[in-house]
Motif scaffolding. Structure first.
Motif, PDB file in Angstrom:
ATOM      1  N   ARG A  46      98.545  67.258 102.309  1.00 51.23           N
ATOM      2  CA  ARG A  46      98.447  67.932 103.617  1.00 51.23           C
ATOM      3  C   ARG A  46      99.610  67.537 104.515  1.00 51.23           C
ATOM      4  NH1 ARG A  46      92.018  66.522 104.101  1.00 51.23           N
ATOM      5  NH2 ARG A  46      91.190  68.429 103.100  1.00 51.23           N
ATOM      6  N   LEU A  48     102.525  66.861 103.592  1.00 54.81           N
ATOM      7  CA  LEU A  48     103.717  67.538 103.094  1.00 54.81           C
ATOM      8  C   LEU A  48     103.705  69.038 103.358  1.00 54.81           C
ATOM      9  CD1 LEU A  48     104.116  65.729  99.649  1.00 54.81           C
ATOM     10  CD2 LEU A  48     105.582  65.469 101.662  1.00 54.81           C
ATOM     11  N   GLY A  49     102.624  69.540 103.954  1.00 55.36           N
ATOM     12  CA  GLY A  49     102.556  70.951 104.317  1.00 55.36           C
ATOM     13  C   GLY A  49     101.677  71.810 103.440  1.00 55.36           C
ATOM     14  N   TYR A  50     101.022  71.211 102.447  1.00 53.46           N
ATOM     15  CA  TYR A  50     100.131  71.987 101.577  1.00 53.46           C
ATOM     16  C   TYR A  50      98.756  72.114 102.234  1.00 53.46           C
ATOM     17  CZ  TYR A  50     103.632  71.383  97.939  1.00 53.46           C
ATOM     18  OH  TYR A  50     104.798  71.405  97.225  1.00 53.46           O
ATOM     19  N   PRO A  51      98.284  73.339 102.481  1.00 50.80           N
ATOM     20  CA  PRO A  51      97.010  73.539 103.173  1.00 50.80           C
ATOM     21  C   PRO A  51      95.815  73.363 102.226  1.00 50.80           C
ATOM     22  CG  PRO A  51      97.991  75.656 102.692  1.00 50.80           C
ATOM     23  CD  PRO A  51      98.971  74.623 102.201  1.00 50.80           C
ATOM     24  N   GLY A  67      98.665  79.082 104.042  1.00 46.58           N
ATOM     25  CA  GLY A  67      99.046  78.324 105.232  1.00 46.58           C
ATOM     26  C   GLY A  67      99.993  79.105 106.107  1.00 46.58           C
ATOM     27  N   THR A  68     100.505  78.465 107.133  1.00 46.31           N
ATOM     28  CA  THR A  68     101.443  79.116 108.053  1.00 46.31           C
ATOM     29  C   THR A  68     102.874  79.058 107.525  1.00 46.31           C
ATOM     30  OG1 THR A  68     101.685  77.041 109.274  1.00 46.31           O
ATOM     31  CG2 THR A  68     100.014  78.586 110.041  1.00 46.31           C
ATOM     32  N   ALA A  69     103.133  78.185 106.561  1.00 41.53           N
ATOM     33  CA  ALA A  69     104.453  78.076 105.948  1.00 41.53           C
ATOM     34  C   ALA A  69     104.291  78.081 104.434  1.00 41.53           C
ATOM     35  CB  ALA A  69     105.166  76.801 106.403  1.00 41.53           C
ATOM     36  N   PRO A  71     104.947  76.211 101.210  1.00 41.68           N
ATOM     37  CA  PRO A  71     105.380  74.964 100.585  1.00 41.68           C
ATOM     38  C   PRO A  71     105.875  75.230  99.170  1.00 41.68           C
ATOM     39  CG  PRO A  71     103.004  75.117 100.470  1.00 41.68           C
ATOM     40  CD  PRO A  71     103.485  76.337 101.223  1.00 41.68           C
TER      41      PRO A  71
END
Length: 326
Positions: A46, A48-51, A67-69, A71
């Motif tokens: 999480r 690192l950006g993983y939803p 997610g919003t980005a 990864p």
């Protein structure tokens, strides 16, 4: 048991991408760790950006949500080959997403193992695509990726080039940008031998070879810094073999929507009339552009253009007249 934490997290991420939902107990068993370690690794993903979402239920679990980005993704060998081939096909001429597909392809092929590059190349060579609405010559995807990488890395490349009059030549350039327009791909580059900026059509370019020499990026002259605007302006004013300018009884916006003529060559006269510069190096391309107008027009053109259009019209009328009748 996976004791190497980075390797364990990659394995955890791979598992989350292969199934809709996993229980904490299943993940712990697969990884050979405790449930507490799984929870800590989930928190690291999480960060690192993983939803990664926690799910409710009898035992609870985890799933990888949108997610919003975007990864990084993990792909197995077969998936990587499939994606690379699809991107090569899209970059070579799938309308509307060529440049986006090319950027993704360059990123993927940069990290693709050598053993998989061979599979991608073999599959690409053995695959043919019917381009039902192709508006220009298709470009080899390998050429696109080599030049795109050179643009990104500011690396000098050499290549063979066929000039507008059919003369073969060798070029050495500092690539700047690739631009797609009107069914064609163009390379915008600084020609080191001519000490000037040049625009090259990729369908006339073969054997691009990176030299390994990187140079500082050059700033575009006027009308820079937008590469697309620069290329459009230069192509619109570049000399061509055949001149043809149409006064079209339709709005400029409607013509832009249904023809691949460069936007800079379509100029409104009033709300319902515009001029379209259809000049080109080949007579069939002029005829194709005029046919795509789908509106009444008057034409000011070179004698060779008018002769070609009359010949084409006679053949069309003859074919229509000789067709079967009810």
């Amino acid at each position: 048991m996976t004791t190497d934490m980075p390797a364990r997290m990659l394995r955890l991420l791979s598992l989350l991408q292969t199934r809709r939902e996993w229980s904490g107990h299943e993940l712990a068993e697969r990884l050979g760790v405790t449930g507490r370690t799984v929870r800590r690794d989930i928190d690291r993903l999480r960060a690192l950006g993983y939803p990664v979402e926690a799910t409710t239920g009898h035992a609870g679990g985890y799933r990888l949500a949108s997610g919003t980005a975007m990864p990084p993704l993990l792909l197995d060998d077969d998936e990587a080959v499939a994606v690379a081939v699809a991107l090569r096909t899209a970059a070579g001429g799938l309308g509307g997403i060529e440049e986006t597909a090319l950027r993704a392809l360059v990123k993927l092929e940069q990290v693709l193992p050598a053993r998989l590059r061979g599979q991608v190349g073999a599959l690409q060579e053995a695959t043919s695509t019917i381009a039902w609405e192709s508006r220009g010559p298709r470009v080899d995807a390998a050429t696109l990726t080599v030049l795109a990488a050179a643009c990104r890395d500011h690396e000098i490349v050499t290549f063979d080039y066929t000039t507008r009059d059919g003369t073969p030549a060798r070029r050495r350039v500092e690539p700047h940008s690739l631009v797609a327009s009107g069914g064609l791909w163009y390379l915008l580059a600084y020609d080191t031998d001519r000490d000037d900026w040049r625009i090259y059509r990729l369908d006339r370019l073969t054997q691009p070879s990176p030299t390994g020499r990187r140079v500082p990026p050059r700033a575009l002259p006027d009308p820079g810094p937008d590469p697309a605007a620069y290329v459009a302006a230069k192509i619109a004013t570049a000399p061509v073999r055949y001149r043809a300018v149409a006064i079209v009884h339709a709005s400029a916006d409607s013509i832009r929507a249904r023809t691949w003529a460069l936007a800079d060559r379509i100029r409104p006269l009033d709300e319902n009339t515009c001029t379209v510069d259809c000049s080109a190096d080949t007579l069939p391309r002029i005829a194709q552009t005029l046919a795509a107008l789908d509106a009444d027009y008057t034409l000011d053109a070179d004698p060779a253009v008018l002769t070609h259009l009359r010949t084409t019209a006679r053949r069309t009328l003859h074919a229509a007249g000789s067709g079967s009748r009810d």
